[in-house]
Write a protein that holds these residues in place. Structure first.
Motif, short mmCIF file in Angstrom:
data_model
loop_
_atom_site.label_atom_id
_atom_site.label_comp_id
_atom_site.label_asym_id
_atom_site.label_seq_id
_atom_site.Cartn_x
_atom_site.Cartn_y
_atom_site.Cartn_z
N ALA A 174 1.25 -0.96 0.28
CA ALA A 174 0.01 0.07 0.17
C ALA A 174 0.96 1.16 -0.26
O ALA A 174 2.22 1.30 0.59
N ILE A 176 0.31 5.54 0.28
CA ILE A 176 -1.04 5.67 0.48
C ILE A 176 -0.44 7.74 1.07
O ILE A 176 0.87 7.96 0.90
N LYS A 177 -0.67 8.54 -0.56
CA LYS A 177 -0.47 9.30 -0.92
C LYS A 177 -1.88 10.50 -0.38
O LYS A 177 -2.46 10.21 0.14
N ASN A 179 -3.34 12.38 -1.99
CA ASN A 179 -5.20 12.23 -2.34
C ASN A 179 -6.28 10.70 -1.69
O ASN A 179 -7.04 11.63 -1.36
N HIS A 180 -5.33 9.82 -1.56
CA HIS A 180 -5.94 8.66 -0.17
C HIS A 180 -6.43 9.48 1.06
O HIS A 180 -7.22 9.23 1.46
N VAL A 183 -9.26 12.03 0.76
CA VAL A 183 -10.42 11.36 0.65
C VAL A 183 -10.93 10.57 2.34
O VAL A 183 -12.16 10.43 1.85
N ALA A 184 -9.33 10.05 2.46
CA ALA A 184 -9.83 9.17 4.13
C ALA A 184 -10.68 10.10 5.06
O ALA A 184 -11.05 10.10 6.44
N ALA A 190 -6.27 6.87 6.93
CA ALA A 190 -6.36 6.18 6.45
C ALA A 190 -5.37 5.08 6.38
O ALA A 190 -5.47 3.68 6.13
N ARG A 193 -6.88 1.83 8.14
CA ARG A 193 -8.06 0.89 7.21
C ARG A 193 -7.34 0.41 6.14
O ARG A 193 -7.58 -1.04 5.91
N ALA A 194 -6.31 0.84 5.73
CA ALA A 194 -5.02 -0.11 5.20
C ALA A 194 -4.84 -0.94 6.23
O ALA A 194 -4.44 -2.51 5.58
#
Length: 289
Positions: A174, A176-177, A179-180, A183-184, A190, A193-194
């Protein structure tokens, strides 16, 4: 990190089918009519002996594939690779000798050279960046900024230049950038969730030092420190305190990479290795007596 090995036939374990690559590349060049120049100008039984050489100092990559192109059209060709992929050679170095059917070898010439020029260009640029890191303790990583369809080859070339592969795709870790995170809702959510999804490797891009603790607390296993200058990177590395690997990324150049590496980061990633490397100057010259 992910590694794949190379032989003349395929990138073993990497999902790369060299035979299909050679076939499709030649088909693109031959079209429906074939090599009309060689068919018109060269007798069917003419022989060709040639030498592939580098016109500049380069780090070599792609010779096994070049050999595969020539053998695809002349299985009986006599081919001698004079250096191995990964070798650093001076301008004027002979890389490969070939002898065989003239029509076949000249038809395969451009596909073979294009491949060696492109991959050696990547390997050569990569080696320049690796050399700048000498003594810092940091490792150079490539990125996913590759030409569609050529990722495995281009990442092979960065390894020949001395880099280590980052993610091969979206599937092996994963990442996570920003934009992730947007949204999260936030970095911690974030990452949580991963982790809840059972993902073992969770790389998190942070562009502010105040994101570090939430990311680590939620379970990040690797921090990508994005577009931070050297003083900020040094502060970030201190805050992390060796709990996870750290990676400097974003706009890294030959002029800036050493200062970034000297902050104590584990890795420095450079997209331009595959995104912007110029082709190496490699040619094939007739060498018949």
């Amino acid at each position: 990190m992910t590694f794949v090995t190379f032989d003349p036939d395929q990138l073993v374990g990497g999902g790369f089918d060299a035979a299909a690559f050679v076939t499709s590349t030649l088909a693109e060049d031959l079209g429906d009519a074939g090599d009309i120049t060689s068919a018109a100008v060269i007798p069917a039984d003419a022989r060709f002996t040639g030498v592939m050489d580098s016109r500049d100092a380069i780090t070599v990559a792609g010779l096994p594939l070049a050999e595969a192109f020539f053998r695809a059209l002349d299985p009986d060709a006599v081919i001698e690779r004079l250096v191995e992929d990964g070798a650093q050679v001076a301008a004027g170095t002979d890389l490969m000798r070939i002898a065989g059917n003239a029509r076949a070898l000249l038809t395969a010439e451009r596909s073979a050279l294009n491949t060696v020029q492109h991959l050696s260009g990547i390997a050569t640029m990569t080696r320049a960046y690796v050399d700048r890191l000498t003594g810092t303790g940091a490792t150079l990583l490539d990125t996913r900024k590759t030409i569609p369809g050529l990722r495995l080859l281009e990442k092979y070339a960065t390894r020949m230049g001395g880099a280590q592969n980052h993610r091969m795709g979206l599937w092996d870790a994963a990442m996570i950038k920003d934009n992730h995170v947007a949204v999260a809702g936030d970095v911690g959510e974030a990452v949580a969730r991963a982790k809840a999804a059972g993902i073992a490797r969770i790389i998190v891009e942070v562009d502010r030092v105040d994101q570090i603790e939430p990311a680590l607390a939620a379970g990040a296993t690797h921090l990508l420190l994005d577009n931070m200058d050297a003083p900020t990177l040094r502060r970030a590395v201190t805050l992390v305190g060796g709990r996870v690997p750290t990676e400097a990324s974003g706009g890294v150049t030959l002029e800036t990479i050493r200062a970034l590496a000297e902050t104590g980061v584990t890795y420095v990633s450079v997209g331009r290795l595959t995104q912007s490397a110029p082709a190496a100057d490699v040619g094939l010259d007739f060498a018949n007596a």
